[in-house]
Motif scaffolding. Structure first.
Motif, PDB file in Angstrom:
ATOM      1  N   ARG A   1       0.821  -1.218   0.000  1.00 30.19           N
ATOM      2  CA  ARG A   1       0.000   0.000   0.000  1.00 30.19           C
ATOM      3  C   ARG A   1       0.852   1.264   0.000  1.00 30.19           C
ATOM      4  N   ASP A   2       2.031   1.196   0.621  1.00 32.77           N
ATOM      5  CA  ASP A   2       2.861   2.396   0.754  1.00 32.77           C
ATOM      6  C   ASP A   2       3.572   2.760  -0.546  1.00 32.77           C
ATOM      7  N   ILE A   3       4.083   1.769  -1.267  1.00 32.09           N
ATOM      8  CA  ILE A   3       4.898   2.035  -2.457  1.00 32.09           C
ATOM      9  C   ILE A   3       4.272   1.466  -3.730  1.00 32.09           C
ATOM     10  N   PHE A   4       3.857   0.220  -3.698  1.00 30.81           N
ATOM     11  CA  PHE A   4       3.354  -0.438  -4.905  1.00 30.81           C
ATOM     12  C   PHE A   4       2.105   0.246  -5.452  1.00 30.81           C
ATOM     13  N   GLN A   5       1.126   0.525  -4.588  1.00 33.95           N
ATOM     14  CA  GLN A   5      -0.163   1.060  -5.058  1.00 33.95           C
ATOM     15  C   GLN A   5      -0.029   2.416  -5.723  1.00 33.95           C
ATOM     16  N   ASN A   6       0.978   3.186  -5.374  1.00 35.91           N
ATOM     17  CA  ASN A   6       1.081   4.541  -5.927  1.00 35.91           C
ATOM     18  C   ASN A   6       2.354   4.741  -6.743  1.00 35.91           C
ATOM     19  N   HIS A   7       3.524   4.825  -6.074  1.00 37.80           N
ATOM     20  CA  HIS A   7       4.774   5.096  -6.805  1.00 37.80           C
ATOM     21  C   HIS A   7       4.968   4.130  -7.977  1.00 37.80           C
ATOM     22  N   ILE A   8       4.890   2.826  -7.667  1.00 42.08           N
ATOM     23  CA  ILE A   8       5.215   1.811  -8.670  1.00 42.08           C
ATOM     24  C   ILE A   8       4.232   1.856  -9.834  1.00 42.08           C
ATOM     25  N   LEU A   9       2.947   1.862  -9.536  1.00 45.58           N
ATOM     26  CA  LEU A   9       1.950   1.826 -10.615  1.00 45.58           C
ATOM     27  C   LEU A   9       1.941   3.124 -11.412  1.00 45.58           C
ATOM     28  N   GLN A  10       2.291   4.228 -10.774  1.00 45.15           N
ATOM     29  CA  GLN A  10       2.415   5.485 -11.521  1.00 45.15           C
ATOM     30  C   GLN A  10       3.580   5.408 -12.505  1.00 45.15           C
ATOM     31  N   LEU A  11       4.737   4.940 -12.037  1.00 36.66           N
ATOM     32  CA  LEU A  11       5.907   4.825 -12.915  1.00 36.66           C
ATOM     33  C   LEU A  11       5.630   3.864 -14.063  1.00 36.66           C
ATOM     34  N   LEU A  12       4.990   2.739 -13.753  1.00 40.88           N
ATOM     35  CA  LEU A  12       4.678   1.752 -14.776  1.00 40.88           C
ATOM     36  C   LEU A  12       3.755   2.353 -15.838  1.00 40.88           C
ATOM     37  N   SER A  13       2.736   3.066 -15.407  1.00 38.98           N
ATOM     38  CA  SER A  13       1.776   3.620 -16.374  1.00 38.98           C
ATOM     39  C   SER A  13       2.418   4.690 -17.245  1.00 38.98           C
ATOM     40  N   LEU A  14       3.314   5.493 -16.681  1.00 40.19           N
ATOM     41  CA  LEU A  14       3.977   6.531 -17.470  1.00 40.19           C
ATOM     42  C   LEU A  14       4.875   5.929 -18.550  1.00 40.19           C
ATOM     43  N   ILE A  15       5.624   4.879 -18.200  1.00 40.40           N
ATOM     44  CA  ILE A  15       6.559   4.307 -19.176  1.00 40.40           C
ATOM     45  C   ILE A  15       5.830   3.457 -20.206  1.00 40.40           C
ATOM     46  N   ALA A  16       4.666   2.892 -19.845  1.00 40.10           N
ATOM     47  CA  ALA A  16       3.979   1.956 -20.736  1.00 40.10           C
ATOM     48  C   ALA A  16       2.861   2.586 -21.556  1.00 40.10           C
ATOM     49  N   MET A  17       2.363   3.754 -21.166  1.00 40.30           N
ATOM     50  CA  MET A  17       1.189   4.323 -21.836  1.00 40.30           C
ATOM     51  C   MET A  17       1.512   4.772 -23.260  1.00 40.30           C
ATOM     52  N   ASP A  18       0.474   4.834 -24.092  1.00 43.97           N
ATOM     53  CA  ASP A  18       0.574   5.458 -25.409  1.00 43.97           C
ATOM     54  C   ASP A  18       0.510   6.958 -25.194  1.00 43.97           C
ATOM     55  N   ILE A  19       1.630   7.622 -25.391  1.00 41.72           N
ATOM     56  CA  ILE A  19       1.690   9.048 -25.046  1.00 41.72           C
ATOM     57  C   ILE A  19       0.855   9.871 -26.019  1.00 41.72           C
ATOM     58  N   PRO A  20      -0.031  10.724 -25.505  1.00 37.35           N
ATOM     59  CA  PRO A  20      -0.749  11.627 -26.414  1.00 37.35           C
ATOM     60  C   PRO A  20       0.178  12.753 -26.858  1.00 37.35           C
TER      61      PRO A  20
END
Length: 456
Positions: free
Chosen positions: A230-249
């Motif tokens: 809850r402290d790191i995975f739910q926020n920091h990790i998933l935010q970093l993952l989504s930024l690197i993996a998303m289709d950038i507009p």
């Protein structure tokens, strides 16, 4: 009406405010980035304004290089302290009657408290709102973790929506305030070859590492409520993952930061990544607890995890079959956070891109080049970028960016409620899987292992 904006901080004697938030205000004033504001600091530890400011002065003067007392004096003129208890709010509400809230341009409520009392603080804010004219804008700023699971977040969000519209609710993840994390957006959007290389066709695997040397310290109660998932995975990790993996507009050409269409598109693309995340086989999930944790929190029976390792997968054509290895833990051998992208290679020396978030903020590209005078023998070299070496200046601290964005109303780097909702769905699924399969929390030696040692 005053031209000033008023920050009301709950938990203003806690570690987060004194160590991160208040020093960020000092630096913003020193750099003349912010001016028309006041701070109302609410806490329990100090009896009066003088003793509170004396403690802050000692803390800042000891930790800030080239400390300038005149800057802090100017900040103190903008700061009022009130000793209050949210469990006995009536005296505080009476005090606010004399504070003339109706005279401020905008009021920003900032929750830097334990997550377990968020609901009580929000109910207090609801009472405070009755003293504020409806034409004065109000913002709610809240620190992670945003609840404990999906259901608790839904409940919190309902309380938020009673107080302010979604556009005025700021969910703070301080990692998103770091310049190198923000640089991921520009790196992908304005270097199209990099955005195109980031796919299953070229990428073998991605590693997202948040490794810390320190233990929980004085945050034992907080950590028992959260754990590293809850402290790191739910926020920091998933935010970093989504930024690197998303289709950038595409970035807006007129105003790249405050363009509402870009912000909306980016939030949507990040949500798409999170909604398509898949958990691995349970054999690939490792939970750990550093050896001295139970002494740190004085609970020999604790099963709280301080480390997690697992691969995540994205169900999309772009990322089909690519593992996103997650490793985050406390009391490891080295303090470092980074994203490492490992590309397919025809040799044993793989091409890699490493985006280091801390302690340095830099980007390295590892490529093969010919060794001089050695025929066609090659060696890996690093092409490197860092702000200090390139621009001659250090990046601002994360909380400087966060505070100025809240002040200006820029939500580019703040997750929206739908992203958080979907991130809790992933966490709840992971928690349920751990409980169902009875995955045990294993002990590991303090400050002995590197994060990479936990890779399969």
């Amino acid at each position: 009406m005053k031209s000033e904006k008023l920050f009301i901080f709950f938990g203003a004697t806690g570690n987060l405010f004194t160590e991160k938030i208040f020093p960020a205000f000092y630096h913003l004033i020193r750099r003349r980035k912010i001016d028309n504001f006041r701070i109302l600091a609410i806490g329990r530890r100090f009896r009066d304004d003088q003793s509170y400011k004396s403690s802050l002065h000692q803390s800042l003067s000891n930790k800030i290089p080239n400390f300038d007392s005149s800057v802090l004096d100017g900040l103190f003129l903008k700061t009022d302290y009130y000793q209050g208890d949210i469990y006995d709010p009536q005296s505080f509400l009476s005090f606010l009657n004399e504070y003339h809230l109706k005279n401020y341009q905008e009021i920003l409520f900032y929750l830097s408290t334990l997550p377990s009392i968020y609901t009580r603080v929000l109910r207090l804010i609801e009472k405070i709102n009755q003293q504020i004219p409806s034409n004065i804008p109000k913002k709610i700023i809240i620190e992670k973790p945003f609840g404990f699971n999906k259901d608790s977040f839904i409940h919190l969000n309902q309380l938020f929506n009673k107080l302010a519209p979604e556009r005025n609710i700021y969910y703070v993840d301080h990692y998103l305030g770091k310049d190198t994390v923000q640089n991921i957006i520009v790196l992908k959007a304005e270097n199209w070859f990099i955005e195109n290389l980031l796919s299953a066709r070229y990428v073998k695997e991605i590693r997202i590492v948040v490794s810390e040397k320190e233990g929980v310290g004085s945050r034992g109660q907080f950590y028992e409520e959260t754990g590293t998932i809850r402290d790191i995975f739910q926020n920091h990790i998933l935010q970093l993952l989504s930024l690197i993996a998303m289709d950038i507009p595409p970035l807006c050409q007129e105003d790249k930061i405050e363009c509402s269409s870009f912000i909306g598109s980016m939030q949507q693309k990040k949500r798409e990544v999170i909604q398509n995340l898949k958990l691995p086989d349970t054999k690939k999930i490792y939970l750990g607890q550093y050896q001295s944790y139970i002494q740190d929190i004085s609970n020999p029976l604790s099963k709280t995890e301080t480390l997690i390792r697992l691969p995540l997968y994205i169900s999309s054509q772009r990322w089909s079959g690519v593992p996103f290895w997650i490793i985050t833990g406390k009391r490891l051998a080295k303090k470092i956070s980074y994203i490492e992208i490992i590309f397919h290679s025809t040799t044993s020396n793989e091409n890699r891109m490493i985006i280091e978030i801390q302690p340095e903020e830099k980007i390295d590209l590892v490529i093969q080049v010919k060794i001089p005078g050695k025929s066609l023998l090659s060696s890996p070299v690093r092409l490197n970028f860092n702000s200090l070496g390139t621009f001659g200046i250090n990046s601002p601290e994360a909380y400087e960016n966060i505070l100025i964005d809240c002040y200006r109303g820029d939500k580019t780097l703040f997750p929206d409620s739908q992203f958080i909702l979907h991130s809790w769905e992933i966490v709840d699924k992971l928690r349920n899987l751990i409980n169902k399969e009875q995955i045990k929390v294993e002990k590991y030696a303090d400050n002995y292992y590197y994060a990479e040692d936990f890779l399969i």
